[in-house]
Design an enzyme around this catalytic site. Structure first.
Site, short mmCIF file in Angstrom:
data_model
loop_
_atom_site.label_atom_id
_atom_site.label_comp_id
_atom_site.label_asym_id
_atom_site.label_seq_id
_atom_site.Cartn_x
_atom_site.Cartn_y
_atom_site.Cartn_z
N GLU A 131 0.89 -1.17 0.00
CA GLU A 131 0.00 0.00 0.00
C GLU A 131 0.92 1.21 0.00
O GLU A 131 1.47 1.58 1.04
CB GLU A 131 -0.89 0.01 1.25
CG GLU A 131 -1.85 -1.17 1.37
CD GLU A 131 -3.03 -1.09 0.42
OE1 GLU A 131 -3.19 -0.06 -0.26
OE2 GLU A 131 -3.77 -2.07 0.35
N CYS A 146 -2.45 9.46 2.21
CA CYS A 146 -2.08 8.76 0.97
C CYS A 146 -3.14 8.97 -0.10
O CYS A 146 -2.82 9.12 -1.27
CB CYS A 146 -1.87 7.28 1.25
SG CYS A 146 -3.27 6.50 2.05
P1 NAD Z 1 8.14 5.22 4.64
O1 NAD Z 1 8.18 4.41 3.40
O2 NAD Z 1 9.24 6.18 4.89
O3 NAD Z 1 8.09 4.25 5.93
C1 NAD Z 1 7.07 3.29 6.11
C2 NAD Z 1 7.58 2.21 7.06
O4 NAD Z 1 8.60 1.47 6.40
C3 NAD Z 1 8.19 2.73 8.36
O5 NAD Z 1 7.76 1.90 9.41
C4 NAD Z 1 9.68 2.59 8.11
O6 NAD Z 1 10.43 2.45 9.29
C5 NAD Z 1 9.71 1.33 7.28
N1 NAD Z 1 10.92 1.14 6.47
C6 NAD Z 1 11.81 2.07 6.04
N2 NAD Z 1 12.78 1.48 5.30
C7 NAD Z 1 12.49 0.17 5.25
C8 NAD Z 1 13.10 -0.96 4.62
N3 NAD Z 1 14.21 -0.84 3.89
N4 NAD Z 1 12.51 -2.17 4.76
C9 NAD Z 1 11.37 -2.30 5.48
N5 NAD Z 1 10.76 -1.28 6.10
C10 NAD Z 1 11.30 -0.06 5.99
O7 NAD Z 1 6.72 5.93 4.64
P2 NAD Z 1 6.15 6.99 5.69
O8 NAD Z 1 6.83 8.29 5.50
O9 NAD Z 1 6.11 6.39 7.04
O10 NAD Z 1 4.64 7.11 5.23
C11 NAD Z 1 4.20 8.02 4.25
C12 NAD Z 1 3.99 7.31 2.94
O11 NAD Z 1 3.05 6.26 3.13
C13 NAD Z 1 3.37 8.20 1.87
O12 NAD Z 1 3.99 7.94 0.64
C14 NAD Z 1 1.92 7.75 1.84
O13 NAD Z 1 1.28 7.99 0.61
C15 NAD Z 1 2.06 6.30 2.12
N6 NAD Z 1 0.82 5.74 2.63
C16 NAD Z 1 0.13 4.87 1.84
C17 NAD Z 1 -1.07 4.36 2.29
C18 NAD Z 1 -1.87 3.40 1.46
O14 NAD Z 1 -2.75 2.77 2.00
N7 NAD Z 1 -1.61 3.26 0.17
C19 NAD Z 1 -1.55 4.71 3.55
C20 NAD Z 1 -0.83 5.59 4.33
C21 NAD Z 1 0.38 6.10 3.86
#
Ligand code: NAD
Length: 498
Positions: free
Chosen positions: A245, A279
């Site tokens: 997602e 998002c």
């Molecule tokens: P992010 O990708 O920076 O982090 C998300 C999670 O991934 C965090 O828990 C982070 O610690 C973890 N992470 C980071 N590097 C990783 C790796 N190499 N392997 C595994 N996990 C890792 O995103 P964010 O800033 O926390 O959230 C914002 C983003 O999320 C925006 O792009 C938003 O659009 C998206 N989002 C999407 C949805 C959806 O349902 N499609 C919902 C909410 C947010």
């Protein structure tokens, strides 16, 4: 990571992850950081807990999940305050988020048996001597990796469905909102004290990466598209299935016969709720020429009334301090390339806040139109007609949600959007509809949470055939004779050769 405190930026001190309010810098949470060995231990514990949980059956799980739903509903103010304290989100927005999450827990608990339970399916004539049985079995342990922007709604969108399907869950909350994540697993443990069915591991991205490589049976990731690629690459090493997602750049289309007041209201809400850190937030609008000016006027009038601040405001701080630079860059680029700010603009960026900003006539190839801004900003561009609006809306590699305002053609336009979801004459409403699947296409990811698809996403189909009579047309045996094969050929020509 150094121990310099920038309000809102998580730090690690003495093996503890410390989260702070982006508005005030006040400490919100302090949780132990998991090592790779800790993650493996959590998954091993979850594996045996998951066997116990699966053994409870649909009825036992439903009863416990509904108890958790009750707890979430009763303690909604407490959870909303924590979401506010840790991420900066206005309490009213946090309440709406928790309400939506409660709805999903309820639906997943009540519908898991109907959607996933064992059932007979019809046999076909060529194999009429066998009966067919289908059921959906849990994967085992699901790793859920979450973002900070909806720290209750997003993990529950995966975890509640995974749990209802009979899996144990190990959850890696965002490093910006670990206390909210811990609250969720702690309250679950209050109603299910017997086994560690739903637990959390805390830390930065490396802990999420360790979870991908820990031997979990599925990873449900919610976060940015860039991280989604890393998660999928890590999971590919062990062929661990993934649900992604990811980010979005959702568009709203305003057609000529739209109710402009309703469109403006939904647009301002869809774009600016949670300071635009959504998002499925509306980031771009395409309004047809005849209604463009009137629509922009109504949006500016409404958005201009919103209050910005730490407490009791409509719009709170930007949660991730580093995101302020992205928002500033998008506004500056749009203005430098001929766009106009009809509300806000470059001066609107006052960290940790950004005042509502509405940009019009922004070139379609500017970053404000093409990339996820994740701030309380909005571009509104004029288009000739709905066809041009659809073409522009579909021009990006993202495809999460979208919104259409209009009367005669609105549903048809919504169906043409290259996205997983759309709302007609409202915005974002599909997210709270627990009967509908939620997920994207393209750079917005794949797989579905919520609804029946969301339950099936966290289970695997198990197909069983059972002989109920002797075969009249022996084919799947070496005992078949040339005459059997000839009869088979004849039968298939009669059945399908027309
Ligand atoms: P992010 O990708 O920076 O982090 C998300 C999670 O991934 C965090 O828990 C982070 O610690 C973890 N992470 C980071 N590097 C990783 C790796 N190499 N392997 C595994 N996990 C890792 O995103 P964010 O800033 O926390 O959230 C914002 C983003 O999320 C925006 O792009 C938003 O659009 C998206 N989002 C999407 C949805 C959806 O349902 N499609 C919902 C909410 C947010």
């Amino acid at each position: 990571m150094t121990a310099v405190h920038v309000p809102g930026t998580p730090v690690i001190e003495d093996g503890r992850l410390v989260s702070t309010s982006p508005a005030t810098g006040a400490e919100a949470g302090r949780l132990p950081v998991a090592t790779a060995a800790d993650v493996e231990r959590a998954v091993a514990l979850a594996r045996s807990a998951g066997e116990w949980w699966a053994g409870l059956g649909f009825t036992g799980r439903r009863e416990r999940l509904l108890r958790w739903r009750g707890l979430l509903a009763r303690r909604i103010e407490e959870l909303a305050e924590l979401v506010h304290a840790e991420g900066g989100k206005p309490v009213a927005d946090a309440v709406v988020e928790v309400v939506t999450a409660v709805e999903h827990v309820d639906w997943a608990a009540r519908n898991a048996r109907r959607v996933l339970g064992p059932r007979r399916v019809r046999s076909r004539l060529v194999l009429a001597e066998f009966s067919a049985h289908l059921e959906y079995q849990p994967h085992g342990v699901v790793g859920v990796i979450g973002p900070w922007n909806y720290p209750v709604f997003t993990p529950i969108g995966s975890a509640a469905y995974a749990l209802a399907a009979g899996n144990a869950v190990v959850f890696k909350p965002s490093e910006y909102t670990p206390a909210v994540g811990q609250w969720l697993v702690d309250t679950f443990a209050e109603v299910v004290p017997e086994q560690p069915v739903f637990t959390a591991v805390h830390g930065l991205g490396d802990v999420g990466a360790a979870l991908c490589r820990s031997g979990v049976d599925k990873v449900a990731f919610t976060g940015s598209s860039a991280t989604a690629r890393k998660v999928m690459a890590a999971c590919a090493e062990s062929l661990t299935p993934v649900l992604l997602e990811a980010g979005g750049k959702d568009a709203m289309i305003v057609d000529a016969d739209a109710d402009l007041d309703a469109a403006a209201e939904a647009c301002v809400w869809g774009a600016l709720t949670n300071a635009g850190q959504t998002c499925i937030g509306i980031e771009r609008v395409y309004a047809v020429e005849p209604v463009f000016d009137a629509f922009v006027g109504k949006v500016v009038e409404r958005a201009g009334r919103l209050t910005v601040g730490a407490d009791d405001a409509d719009i709170g701080p930007i949660t991730m301090p580093s995101q302020v630079d992205v928002i500033r860059r998008h506004i500056d680029d749009a203005l430098a390339r001929g766009g106009r700010a009809v509300l806000g603009g470059a001066d609107a960026v006052q960290p940790p806040y950004v005042r509502p900003t509405v940009l019009v006539d922004v070139p379609e190839d500017s970053v404000a139109v093409r990339e996820e801004t994740f701030g309380p900003t909005l571009t509104i561009n004029r288009v000739r007609d709905a066809d041009e609006a659809v073409a522009r809306a579909n021009a990006l590699s993202y495809g999460l949600g979208g919104s259409v305002f209009g009367r005669r053609h609105a549903v048809a336009i919504a169906r043409r959007l290259r996205s997983g979801m759309a709302s007609v004459n409202s915005s974002l409403t599909f997210a709270g509809m627990s009967t509908l699947p939620f997920g994207g296409v393209g750079d917005s990811g794949f797989g579905r949470i919520h609804g029946e698809d969301g339950l099936r996403e966290f289970s695997r189909a198990k197909a069983v055939t059972r002989r109920r009579a002797r075969s009249l047309l022996a084919s799947t045996t070496f005992d078949r004779t040339p005459a059997d094969v000839a009869r088979l050929v004849k039968a298939i020509k009669v059945l399908y050769g027309r």
